[in-house]
Every structure is written in structure tokens, then in C-alpha cells.
Design a protein around this motif. Structure first.
Motif, mmCIF file in Angstrom:
data_model
loop_
_atom_site.group_PDB
_atom_site.id
_atom_site.type_symbol
_atom_site.label_atom_id
_atom_site.label_comp_id
_atom_site.label_asym_id
_atom_site.label_seq_id
_atom_site.Cartn_x
_atom_site.Cartn_y
_atom_site.Cartn_z
ATOM 1 N N LEU A 73 -30.881 45.112 22.156
ATOM 2 C CA LEU A 73 -32.111 45.181 22.937
ATOM 3 C C LEU A 73 -32.008 44.320 24.193
ATOM 4 O O LEU A 73 -32.423 44.744 25.278
ATOM 5 C CB LEU A 73 -33.301 44.742 22.077
ATOM 6 C CG LEU A 73 -34.676 44.917 22.691
ATOM 7 C CD1 LEU A 73 -34.919 46.372 23.101
ATOM 8 C CD2 LEU A 73 -35.749 44.452 21.710
ATOM 9 N N ALA A 74 -31.415 43.156 24.072
ATOM 10 C CA ALA A 74 -31.241 42.285 25.245
ATOM 11 C C ALA A 74 -30.320 42.954 26.276
ATOM 12 O O ALA A 74 -30.577 42.874 27.486
ATOM 13 C CB ALA A 74 -30.676 40.937 24.814
ATOM 14 N N LEU A 75 -29.281 43.609 25.810
ATOM 15 C CA LEU A 75 -28.380 44.313 26.738
ATOM 16 C C LEU A 75 -29.110 45.440 27.466
ATOM 17 O O LEU A 75 -28.910 45.651 28.668
ATOM 18 C CB LEU A 75 -27.166 44.869 25.986
ATOM 19 C CG LEU A 75 -26.176 43.835 25.457
ATOM 20 C CD1 LEU A 75 -25.162 44.506 24.527
ATOM 21 C CD2 LEU A 75 -25.465 43.135 26.604
ATOM 22 N N LEU A 76 -29.951 46.154 26.744
ATOM 23 C CA LEU A 76 -30.706 47.248 27.367
ATOM 24 C C LEU A 76 -31.719 46.717 28.379
ATOM 25 O O LEU A 76 -31.869 47.285 29.461
ATOM 26 C CB LEU A 76 -31.397 48.093 26.293
ATOM 27 C CG LEU A 76 -30.439 48.903 25.412
ATOM 28 C CD1 LEU A 76 -31.165 49.419 24.179
ATOM 29 C CD2 LEU A 76 -29.827 50.049 26.206
ATOM 30 N N LYS A 77 -32.379 45.629 28.034
ATOM 31 C CA LYS A 77 -33.330 45.026 28.975
ATOM 32 C C LYS A 77 -32.600 44.526 30.212
ATOM 33 O O LYS A 77 -33.074 44.701 31.336
ATOM 34 C CB LYS A 77 -34.086 43.877 28.301
ATOM 35 C CG LYS A 77 -35.112 44.330 27.294
ATOM 36 C CD LYS A 77 -35.831 43.143 26.670
ATOM 37 C CE LYS A 77 -36.908 43.592 25.707
ATOM 38 N NZ LYS A 77 -37.594 42.448 25.064
ATOM 39 N N GLN A 78 -31.449 43.924 30.016
ATOM 40 C CA GLN A 78 -30.669 43.427 31.145
ATOM 41 C C GLN A 78 -30.268 44.569 32.051
ATOM 42 O O GLN A 78 -30.320 44.459 33.272
ATOM 43 C CB GLN A 78 -29.436 42.672 30.637
ATOM 44 C CG GLN A 78 -28.661 41.949 31.722
ATOM 45 C CD GLN A 78 -27.707 42.840 32.495
ATOM 46 O OE1 GLN A 78 -27.240 43.843 31.996
ATOM 47 N NE2 GLN A 78 -27.439 42.457 33.736
ATOM 48 N N VAL A 81 -33.232 45.669 34.200
ATOM 49 C CA VAL A 81 -33.445 44.727 35.307
ATOM 50 C C VAL A 81 -32.369 44.920 36.368
ATOM 51 O O VAL A 81 -32.666 44.934 37.570
ATOM 52 C CB VAL A 81 -33.465 43.273 34.780
ATOM 53 C CG1 VAL A 81 -33.458 42.278 35.924
ATOM 54 C CG2 VAL A 81 -34.672 43.059 33.870
ATOM 55 N N ALA A 82 -31.125 45.109 35.942
ATOM 56 C CA ALA A 82 -30.017 45.263 36.890
ATOM 57 C C ALA A 82 -30.179 46.495 37.780
ATOM 58 O O ALA A 82 -29.714 46.498 38.923
ATOM 59 C CB ALA A 82 -28.692 45.337 36.124
ATOM 60 N N ILE A 83 -30.840 47.523 37.260
ATOM 61 C CA ILE A 83 -31.025 48.740 38.062
ATOM 62 C C ILE A 83 -32.402 48.774 38.717
ATOM 63 O O ILE A 83 -32.809 49.802 39.264
ATOM 64 C CB ILE A 83 -30.771 50.025 37.235
ATOM 65 C CG1 ILE A 83 -31.745 50.131 36.051
ATOM 66 C CG2 ILE A 83 -29.319 50.084 36.792
ATOM 67 C CD1 ILE A 83 -31.618 51.438 35.260
ATOM 68 N N GLY A 84 -33.104 47.663 38.639
ATOM 69 C CA GLY A 84 -34.382 47.554 39.333
ATOM 70 C C GLY A 84 -35.554 48.182 38.615
ATOM 71 O O GLY A 84 -36.563 48.505 39.243
ATOM 72 N N GLU A 85 -35.433 48.353 37.318
ATOM 73 C CA GLU A 85 -36.533 48.939 36.552
ATOM 74 C C GLU A 85 -37.124 47.896 35.616
ATOM 75 O O GLU A 85 -36.402 47.040 35.083
ATOM 76 C CB GLU A 85 -36.039 50.141 35.749
ATOM 77 C CG GLU A 85 -35.591 51.282 36.637
ATOM 78 C CD GLU A 85 -35.220 52.526 35.853
ATOM 79 O OE1 GLU A 85 -35.384 52.531 34.628
ATOM 80 O OE2 GLU A 85 -34.770 53.472 36.488
ATOM 81 N N GLU A 86 -38.404 47.984 35.447
ATOM 82 C CA GLU A 86 -39.080 47.083 34.515
ATOM 83 C C GLU A 86 -38.578 47.364 33.099
ATOM 84 O O GLU A 86 -38.472 48.529 32.689
ATOM 85 C CB GLU A 86 -40.589 47.317 34.587
ATOM 86 C CG GLU A 86 -41.370 46.409 33.688
ATOM 87 C CD GLU A 86 -42.860 46.694 33.765
ATOM 88 O OE1 GLU A 86 -43.556 46.289 32.822
ATOM 89 O OE2 GLU A 86 -43.313 47.319 34.730
ATOM 90 N N PRO A 87 -38.260 46.331 32.348
ATOM 91 C CA PRO A 87 -37.766 46.562 30.978
ATOM 92 C C PRO A 87 -38.898 46.861 29.998
ATOM 93 O O PRO A 87 -39.066 46.177 28.992
ATOM 94 C CB PRO A 87 -37.030 45.255 30.655
ATOM 95 C CG PRO A 87 -37.724 44.232 31.472
ATOM 96 C CD PRO A 87 -38.179 44.931 32.735
ATOM 97 N N ASN A 88 -39.660 47.907 30.292
ATOM 98 C CA ASN A 88 -40.738 48.290 29.370
ATOM 99 C C ASN A 88 -40.195 49.274 28.321
ATOM 100 O O ASN A 88 -39.045 49.716 28.398
ATOM 101 C CB ASN A 88 -41.928 48.880 30.141
ATOM 102 C CG ASN A 88 -41.556 50.116 30.932
ATOM 103 O OD1 ASN A 88 -40.662 50.876 30.542
ATOM 104 N ND2 ASN A 88 -42.233 50.339 32.051
ATOM 105 N N ASP A 89 -41.025 49.623 27.362
ATOM 106 C CA ASP A 89 -40.569 50.461 26.243
ATOM 107 C C ASP A 89 -39.990 51.791 26.714
ATOM 108 O O ASP A 89 -38.946 52.227 26.234
ATOM 109 C CB ASP A 89 -41.731 50.731 25.281
ATOM 110 C CG ASP A 89 -42.195 49.476 24.568
ATOM 111 O OD1 ASP A 89 -41.594 48.396 24.781
ATOM 112 O OD2 ASP A 89 -43.171 49.574 23.789
ATOM 113 N N GLU A 90 -40.672 52.440 27.649
ATOM 114 C CA GLU A 90 -40.223 53.755 28.125
ATOM 115 C C GLU A 90 -38.864 53.660 28.814
ATOM 116 O O GLU A 90 -37.962 54.469 28.560
ATOM 117 C CB GLU A 90 -41.256 54.335 29.085
ATOM 118 C CG GLU A 90 -40.907 55.701 29.616
ATOM 119 C CD GLU A 90 -41.969 56.221 30.579
ATOM 120 O OE1 GLU A 90 -41.627 57.092 31.386
ATOM 121 O OE2 GLU A 90 -43.126 55.753 30.531
ATOM 122 N N ASN A 91 -38.702 52.667 29.682
ATOM 123 C CA ASN A 91 -37.426 52.524 30.398
ATOM 124 C C ASN A 91 -36.288 52.132 29.464
ATOM 125 O O ASN A 91 -35.162 52.615 29.609
ATOM 126 C CB ASN A 91 -37.565 51.503 31.525
ATOM 127 C CG ASN A 91 -38.403 52.035 32.668
ATOM 128 O OD1 ASN A 91 -38.567 53.245 32.829
ATOM 129 N ND2 ASN A 91 -38.964 51.140 33.461
#
Length: 126
Positions: A73-78, A81-91
């Protein structure tokens, strides 16, 4: 929980079915974890954004991630963020889906990846 299930497309299922036979790895989740990490290792953005998850392969997040769920989950959130998207559930769900599918493509496209030794050799420096 940002991700509740991991679903695959029919072409992804077909590639993983082949890999299950050639590698002897019998669990979908193990191959999907390899696929996710191979794709996340590539800093580029996957070209395909929308994937139709139309196969009958579906697993819970808990089955997919196992004891390392927080790490995945941390890797997905990172990545969000790296691609400029909010790390919300949908993204997070979308990033997971496109990276698992790109990674499955990597696994299926490289003959070296048709064996467990090849898969390990692809990620472990010699």
C-alpha cells in the motif's frame, strides 16, 4: 481500506495461466505480486490507463498482499504521489490495476521469466 479486491483481465489471466504451468508457481497472488513489483520498478507510467477486469480471477487485498499489505500500500501511495495524483482510494485502486497488468505483460513477454530462476535472476543483481 483503499483496495478491497484485485481483479484481472482475461488476457492477464491467460498469461498467468501459462506462467503457472512453466514456473510451477500455483498461486495467482504470488505471480501478481511479482508483476506489481516489476512494473513499479519501472519509473515510466504505464501506457494503458483503463483495463477491463473481465476474468473470473479475483482475490481480496488480504490474499493479494498477505502480511506485507502495508508495504504494498505504501508503494502504491508513493507511485500516486510520484505521478502527481492524490493517493486516494480510487487512484490507488487504478494504479494497482494498471501496474499489475503491465507487470503481467513483462512476465509474459520475457522468456527468462518463464521459470522461477529467471524471475529471481531478473530482480536480483549478480
Amino acid at each position: 481500506m483503499p483496495v478491497d479486491h484485485v481483479r484481472l483481465s482475461q488476457p492477464a489471466k491467460d498469461r498467468l495461466s501459462y506462467l503457472k504451468r512453466t514456473t510451477g508457481v500455483t498461486q495467482w497472488n504470488v505471480l501478481c505480486r511479482w508483476a506489481l513489483l516489476l512494473s513499479l520498478r519501472d519509473p515510466s507510467t504505464p501506457l494503458v490507463k483503463d483495463i477491463v477486469t473481465d476474468s473470473n480471477v479475483e482475490m481480496s487485498w488480504r490474499t493479494f498482499a498477505g502480511q506485507y499489505g502495508d508495504l504494498y500500500l505504501a508503494l502504491l501511495k508513493q507511485r500516486c504521489v510520484a505521478i502527481g495524483e492524490e493517493p486516494n482510494d480510487e487512484n490507488i485502486q487504478r494504479v494497482l490495476t494498471v501496474h499489475v497488468h503491465r507487470g503481467i505483460g513483462y512476465l509474459g513477454a520475457d522468456k527468462q521469466m518463464a521459470t522461477v530462476e529467471g524471475m529471481v535472476g531478473a530482480v536480483v543483481p549478480t
